[in-house]
Design a protein around this motif. Sequence first.
Motif, PDB file in Angstrom:
ATOM      1  N   SER A 171     -35.610 -73.166 -75.332  1.00  0.00           N
ATOM      2  CA  SER A 171     -35.907 -72.997 -74.172  1.00  0.00           C
ATOM      3  C   SER A 171     -36.875 -74.269 -73.288  1.00  0.00           C
ATOM      4  O   SER A 171     -36.760 -73.757 -71.986  1.00  0.00           O
ATOM      5  N   GLU A 172     -35.969 -75.485 -73.846  1.00  0.00           N
ATOM      6  CA  GLU A 172     -35.161 -76.380 -73.011  1.00  0.00           C
ATOM      7  C   GLU A 172     -33.722 -76.262 -72.066  1.00  0.00           C
ATOM      8  O   GLU A 172     -33.331 -77.619 -71.457  1.00  0.00           O
ATOM      9  N   ASP A 173     -33.145 -75.994 -72.787  1.00  0.00           N
ATOM     10  CA  ASP A 173     -32.120 -75.604 -71.545  1.00  0.00           C
ATOM     11  C   ASP A 173     -32.436 -75.069 -70.614  1.00  0.00           C
ATOM     12  O   ASP A 173     -33.513 -73.950 -70.400  1.00  0.00           O
ATOM     13  N   ILE A 174     -31.212 -75.000 -70.082  1.00  0.00           N
ATOM     14  CA  ILE A 174     -30.880 -74.526 -68.470  1.00  0.00           C
ATOM     15  C   ILE A 174     -29.848 -73.570 -68.130  1.00  0.00           C
ATOM     16  O   ILE A 174     -28.519 -74.445 -67.952  1.00  0.00           O
ATOM     17  N   VAL A 175     -29.636 -72.463 -67.582  1.00  0.00           N
ATOM     18  CA  VAL A 175     -28.371 -71.481 -66.643  1.00  0.00           C
ATOM     19  C   VAL A 175     -28.631 -72.074 -66.290  1.00  0.00           C
ATOM     20  O   VAL A 175     -29.752 -71.356 -65.260  1.00  0.00           O
ATOM     21  N   VAL A 176     -27.816 -72.144 -64.795  1.00  0.00           N
ATOM     22  CA  VAL A 176     -28.037 -71.530 -63.345  1.00  0.00           C
ATOM     23  C   VAL A 176     -27.089 -70.340 -63.040  1.00  0.00           C
ATOM     24  O   VAL A 176     -25.970 -70.298 -63.686  1.00  0.00           O
ATOM     25  N   ASP A 177     -27.308 -69.688 -62.529  1.00  0.00           N
ATOM     26  CA  ASP A 177     -26.276 -68.693 -62.042  1.00  0.00           C
ATOM     27  C   ASP A 177     -26.093 -69.312 -60.390  1.00  0.00           C
ATOM     28  O   ASP A 177     -26.682 -68.135 -59.873  1.00  0.00           O
ATOM     29  N   GLY A 178     -24.570 -69.629 -60.068  1.00  0.00           N
ATOM     30  CA  GLY A 178     -24.394 -69.940 -59.066  1.00  0.00           C
ATOM     31  C   GLY A 178     -23.840 -68.636 -57.786  1.00  0.00           C
ATOM     32  O   GLY A 178     -23.000 -69.073 -56.512  1.00  0.00           O
ATOM     33  N   GLY A 179     -23.667 -67.628 -58.920  1.00  0.00           N
ATOM     34  CA  GLY A 179     -22.414 -66.497 -57.989  1.00  0.00           C
ATOM     35  C   GLY A 179     -23.701 -65.981 -57.544  1.00  0.00           C
ATOM     36  O   GLY A 179     -24.839 -65.502 -57.022  1.00  0.00           O
ATOM     37  N   ASN A 180     -22.247 -64.933 -57.018  1.00  0.00           N
ATOM     38  CA  ASN A 180     -23.718 -63.910 -55.438  1.00  0.00           C
ATOM     39  C   ASN A 180     -24.179 -62.439 -56.988  1.00  0.00           C
ATOM     40  O   ASN A 180     -23.714 -61.154 -55.890  1.00  0.00           O
ATOM     41  N   SER A 181     -25.472 -62.615 -57.589  1.00  0.00           N
ATOM     42  CA  SER A 181     -25.491 -61.513 -58.175  1.00  0.00           C
ATOM     43  C   SER A 181     -26.303 -60.857 -57.570  1.00  0.00           C
ATOM     44  O   SER A 181     -27.469 -61.635 -56.447  1.00  0.00           O
ATOM     45  N   TYR A 182     -26.769 -59.616 -58.234  1.00  0.00           N
ATOM     46  CA  TYR A 182     -27.839 -58.930 -57.245  1.00  0.00           C
ATOM     47  C   TYR A 182     -29.425 -59.711 -57.436  1.00  0.00           C
ATOM     48  O   TYR A 182     -29.890 -59.987 -59.126  1.00  0.00           O
ATOM     49  N   PHE A 183     -30.390 -59.648 -56.421  1.00  0.00           N
ATOM     50  CA  PHE A 183     -30.856 -61.073 -56.983  1.00  0.00           C
ATOM     51  C   PHE A 183     -32.105 -59.979 -58.065  1.00  0.00           C
ATOM     52  O   PHE A 183     -33.240 -60.279 -59.481  1.00  0.00           O
ATOM     53  N   GLU A 184     -32.379 -58.534 -58.016  1.00  0.00           N
ATOM     54  CA  GLU A 184     -33.277 -58.087 -59.571  1.00  0.00           C
ATOM     55  C   GLU A 184     -32.196 -57.955 -61.043  1.00  0.00           C
ATOM     56  O   GLU A 184     -32.983 -57.973 -61.348  1.00  0.00           O
ATOM     57  N   ASP A 185     -30.928 -58.103 -60.620  1.00  0.00           N
ATOM     58  CA  ASP A 185     -30.762 -58.720 -61.875  1.00  0.00           C
ATOM     59  C   ASP A 185     -30.663 -60.084 -62.592  1.00  0.00           C
ATOM     60  O   ASP A 185     -30.577 -60.228 -63.413  1.00  0.00           O
ATOM     61  N   SER A 186     -31.218 -60.864 -61.561  1.00  0.00           N
ATOM     62  CA  SER A 186     -31.423 -62.194 -62.023  1.00  0.00           C
ATOM     63  C   SER A 186     -32.786 -61.953 -62.637  1.00  0.00           C
ATOM     64  O   SER A 186     -32.766 -63.145 -63.419  1.00  0.00           O
ATOM     65  N   VAL A 187     -33.530 -61.145 -62.016  1.00  0.00           N
ATOM     66  CA  VAL A 187     -35.278 -61.347 -62.168  1.00  0.00           C
ATOM     67  C   VAL A 187     -34.998 -60.806 -63.864  1.00  0.00           C
ATOM     68  O   VAL A 187     -35.572 -61.430 -64.720  1.00  0.00           O
ATOM     69  N   ARG A 188     -33.972 -59.942 -64.507  1.00  0.00           N
ATOM     70  CA  ARG A 188     -34.520 -59.283 -65.325  1.00  0.00           C
ATOM     71  C   ARG A 188     -33.302 -60.508 -66.524  1.00  0.00           C
ATOM     72  O   ARG A 188     -33.967 -60.010 -67.618  1.00  0.00           O
ATOM     73  N   ARG A 189     -32.678 -60.892 -66.080  1.00  0.00           N
ATOM     74  CA  ARG A 189     -31.824 -61.883 -67.079  1.00  0.00           C
ATOM     75  C   ARG A 189     -32.695 -62.444 -67.490  1.00  0.00           C
ATOM     76  O   ARG A 189     -32.574 -64.256 -68.080  1.00  0.00           O
ATOM     77  N   ALA A 190     -33.570 -63.689 -66.220  1.00  0.00           N
ATOM     78  CA  ALA A 190     -34.416 -64.936 -66.435  1.00  0.00           C
ATOM     79  C   ALA A 190     -35.709 -64.069 -67.435  1.00  0.00           C
ATOM     80  O   ALA A 190     -35.583 -65.083 -68.171  1.00  0.00           O
ATOM     81  N   GLU A 191     -35.355 -63.247 -67.835  1.00  0.00           N
ATOM     82  CA  GLU A 191     -37.108 -62.156 -68.161  1.00  0.00           C
ATOM     83  C   GLU A 191     -36.257 -62.871 -69.322  1.00  0.00           C
ATOM     84  O   GLU A 191     -36.856 -62.786 -70.959  1.00  0.00           O
ATOM     85  N   ALA A 192     -34.866 -61.590 -69.945  1.00  0.00           N
ATOM     86  CA  ALA A 192     -34.130 -61.701 -71.232  1.00  0.00           C
ATOM     87  C   ALA A 192     -33.741 -63.465 -71.507  1.00  0.00           C
ATOM     88  O   ALA A 192     -33.015 -63.514 -73.235  1.00  0.00           O
ATOM     89  N   CYS A 193     -33.400 -64.506 -70.599  1.00  0.00           N
ATOM     90  CA  CYS A 193     -32.878 -65.413 -71.435  1.00  0.00           C
ATOM     91  C   CYS A 193     -34.093 -66.093 -72.012  1.00  0.00           C
ATOM     92  O   CYS A 193     -34.883 -66.701 -71.296  1.00  0.00           O
ATOM     93  N   SER A 194     -33.403 -66.858 -73.442  1.00  0.00           N
ATOM     94  CA  SER A 194     -34.158 -68.035 -73.870  1.00  0.00           C
ATOM     95  C   SER A 194     -34.218 -68.934 -73.090  1.00  0.00           C
ATOM     96  O   SER A 194     -35.134 -69.929 -74.137  1.00  0.00           O
ATOM     97  N   ALA A 195     -33.111 -69.404 -72.341  1.00  0.00           N
ATOM     98  CA  ALA A 195     -33.311 -70.663 -71.790  1.00  0.00           C
ATOM     99  C   ALA A 195     -34.158 -70.548 -70.190  1.00  0.00           C
ATOM    100  O   ALA A 195     -34.160 -69.575 -69.884  1.00  0.00           O
ATOM    101  N   ALA A 196     -34.390 -71.837 -69.974  1.00  0.00           N
ATOM    102  CA  ALA A 196     -34.988 -71.569 -68.135  1.00  0.00           C
ATOM    103  C   ALA A 196     -33.860 -70.976 -67.201  1.00  0.00           C
ATOM    104  O   ALA A 196     -32.718 -71.659 -67.138  1.00  0.00           O
ATOM    105  N   TYR A 197     -33.808 -70.625 -66.327  1.00  0.00           N
ATOM    106  CA  TYR A 197     -32.659 -69.846 -65.939  1.00  0.00           C
ATOM    107  C   TYR A 197     -32.870 -69.592 -64.567  1.00  0.00           C
ATOM    108  O   TYR A 197     -34.381 -69.467 -63.581  1.00  0.00           O
ATOM    109  N   LEU A 198     -32.074 -70.325 -63.251  1.00  0.00           N
ATOM    110  CA  LEU A 198     -31.897 -70.461 -62.495  1.00  0.00           C
ATOM    111  C   LEU A 198     -31.764 -70.092 -61.467  1.00  0.00           C
ATOM    112  O   LEU A 198     -29.937 -69.584 -61.973  1.00  0.00           O
ATOM    113  N   ASP A 199     -31.703 -68.799 -60.580  1.00  0.00           N
ATOM    114  CA  ASP A 199     -31.000 -67.618 -59.872  1.00  0.00           C
ATOM    115  C   ASP A 199     -30.315 -68.737 -58.633  1.00  0.00           C
ATOM    116  O   ASP A 199     -31.461 -69.218 -57.828  1.00  0.00           O
TER     117      ASP A 199
END
Length: 299
Positions: free
Chosen positions: A86-114
């Motif tokens: 949970s203290e790790d951070i993943v950034v997705d800097g690409g052109n992902s669809y925002f609803e995919d990013s919401v889903r991924r943020a919920e599923a990711c064990s780390a903090a997720y930044l779109d």
Amino acid sequence: MQLGVIGLGRMGQIVVDRTLEAGHDVVAFDLEPEAVATAADAGAEPAESISDLVDRLGAEKRIWLMVPAGDAVDATLEELDGHLESEDIVVDGGNSYFEDSVRRAEACSAAYLDCGTSGGPAGAHLGFSLMVGGPEWAYDELVPVFDAVATGPDGHERMGPAGSGHYVKMIHNGVEYALMQTYGEGFELLHEGRYDLDLENVASVWNNGAVIRSWLLELCEEAFREEGSDLGDVADRIEGGSTGTWTVQEALEQEVPLPLIYTALSERFGSRADDGRFSRRLASRLRYGFGRHDVPRRD
Ligand SMILES: NC(=O)C1=CN([C@@H]2O[C@H](COP(=O)(O)OP(=O)(O)OC[C@H]3O[C@@H](n4cnc5c(N)ncnc54)[C@H](O)[C@@H]3O)[C@@H](O)[C@H]2O)C=CC1
Ligand SMILES: O=C(CO)[C@H](O)[C@H](O)COP(=O)(O)O
């Protein structure tokens, strides 16, 4: 700070270069060994796989994804799964669809930044404009990296919660489509119109003080300089379109009218008809139907 970068194409390589230039350490991975070698030449520590990249990162892992939007992001996150806390951070800097990013943020064990990224490879010397969504603490933690990748401290902002960064970037791209379309229409009229104009000169004078000056207009000037006023052999076909499609879908859902962005998107789709537009061919045939007007025929 130490940053892992996954995806070392046109954009990822720039993330690597700018992060290194700012004095940070980078561990780099791509499916293409050549891309990893280029990053290593620039000073990054090369990784052989995603698990190797993770092993080379310290206890608090900061990882920037710059892979194509869609399946590649999910595949990368799947491989990262199990290595993140949970203290790790993943950034997705690409052109992902925002609803995919919401889903991924919920599923990711780390903090997720779109992170919506604007500027493109051609603007890299200035740094990018970054629109970030996700937890505030993770954004604050990554400010030194955002300062490096962006134009500087003014080139990045936290937009809000998960999804908001990619939401803002999606609409940015819709605006980009419409601006390109309107410059295209103006220059088409100048090209077809009453005077024999040098369009590079027109773009140049407009770029010097005119109300409509912009980076896209500078790129029009560059295009006319490199291709000529008639655009040489550049084909009447525009690729891309996913971010514009999402923008229009969102506008329909929110019942917000955006006819200019929709028209720009339609022009792209229309440009791809191999055999001329069916609708225009039918309109031509209907003019015969009601008015006995001549129908131009194919050879
Ligand atoms: N090119 C542009 O103007 C801009 C692109 N973007 C976005 O940035 C992202 C990357 O774009 P580009 O750098 O232009 O693409 P690119 O095609 O130049 O590079 C993508 C890289 O990702 C690598 N890759 C693909 N799947 C992978 C995986 N599973 N694991 C590791 N590496 C993988 C590829 O080998 C390639 O080197 C995309 O989402 C794109 O939409 C955002 C703003 C501007
Ligand atoms: O995000 C970008 C620029 O801001 C990318 O260049 C994107 O590929 C542009 O969208 P499209 O490919 O649909 O023209």
